[in-house]
Design an enzyme around this catalytic site. Sequence first.
Site, PDB file in Angstrom:
ATOM      1  N   CYS A 271      12.808 -19.037  -4.079  1.00 52.83           N
ATOM      2  CA  CYS A 271      12.305 -17.862  -4.494  1.00 52.83           C
ATOM      3  C   CYS A 271      12.954 -16.837  -5.637  1.00 52.83           C
ATOM      4  O   CYS A 271      14.075 -17.552  -5.670  1.00 52.83           O
ATOM      5  CB  CYS A 271      11.732 -16.885  -3.243  1.00 52.83           C
ATOM      6  SG  CYS A 271      10.548 -16.031  -3.397  1.00 52.83           S
TER       7      CYS A 271
ATOM      8  N   CYS B  39       7.373 -18.951  -4.279  1.00 51.83           N
ATOM      9  CA  CYS B  39       6.748 -17.696  -4.997  1.00 51.83           C
ATOM     10  C   CYS B  39       6.439 -18.109  -6.375  1.00 51.83           C
ATOM     11  O   CYS B  39       7.226 -18.949  -7.179  1.00 51.83           O
ATOM     12  CB  CYS B  39       7.977 -16.515  -5.005  1.00 51.83           C
ATOM     13  SG  CYS B  39       9.450 -16.737  -5.777  1.00 51.83           S
TER      14      CYS B  39
ATOM     15  N   CYS C  12      14.637 -24.433 -13.664  1.00 50.72           N
ATOM     16  CA  CYS C  12      15.601 -24.625 -12.417  1.00 50.72           C
ATOM     17  C   CYS C  12      17.141 -25.578 -12.783  1.00 50.72           C
ATOM     18  O   CYS C  12      16.820 -26.036 -13.675  1.00 50.72           O
ATOM     19  CB  CYS C  12      14.561 -25.329 -11.545  1.00 50.72           C
ATOM     20  SG  CYS C  12      13.252 -24.562 -10.950  1.00 50.72           S
TER      21      CYS C  12
END
Length: 169
Positions: free
Chosen positions: A12, A88, A96
């Site tokens: 998140c 989320c 990432c």
Amino acid sequence: MTNRVYNVLFLCTGNSARSIIAEAILNRVGAGKFKAYSAGSHPKGEVHPYTIDLLKGLNYSTAFARSKDWDEFAAPGAPEMDFVFTVCDNAAHETCPAWPGQPMTAHWGVPDPAAAEGEEPERRFAFAETYRMLNNRISIFTSLPMATLDKLALQKRLDEIGRELPKAG
């Protein structure tokens, strides 16, 4: 996939509510089969007090709960992840880190309970709803026949779990 313990990372943005709740649930529900972790792209540095209250009220230990950066899990020596789930919308659209081992990924977005408005009971209810939605998804995930699903079928199922509409509590 074998009968080993699968490492799962929940991501998140703030790592103060949703991903912490998911980590707690999977470590309880998937004990012996899964080991859960959580992190954030921009961790708040502390776990939301309502998250701690909710988990304690449901008889979870909260000793594990700390807000941490996702870079911790991309660093050398970090546990190799089998699955990475964003919980989320913000984290799902961010770049990432490269996860060692190329884990399977899916987006299981749920509303941010920390953003809930209103009186304290309404805000606490938002945390309980987050728990309920994540618990439902994680229960489905842990019941998947990992050993008999090929990677394509498993990825399809992971994506379906994330698209399932939350049912009213």
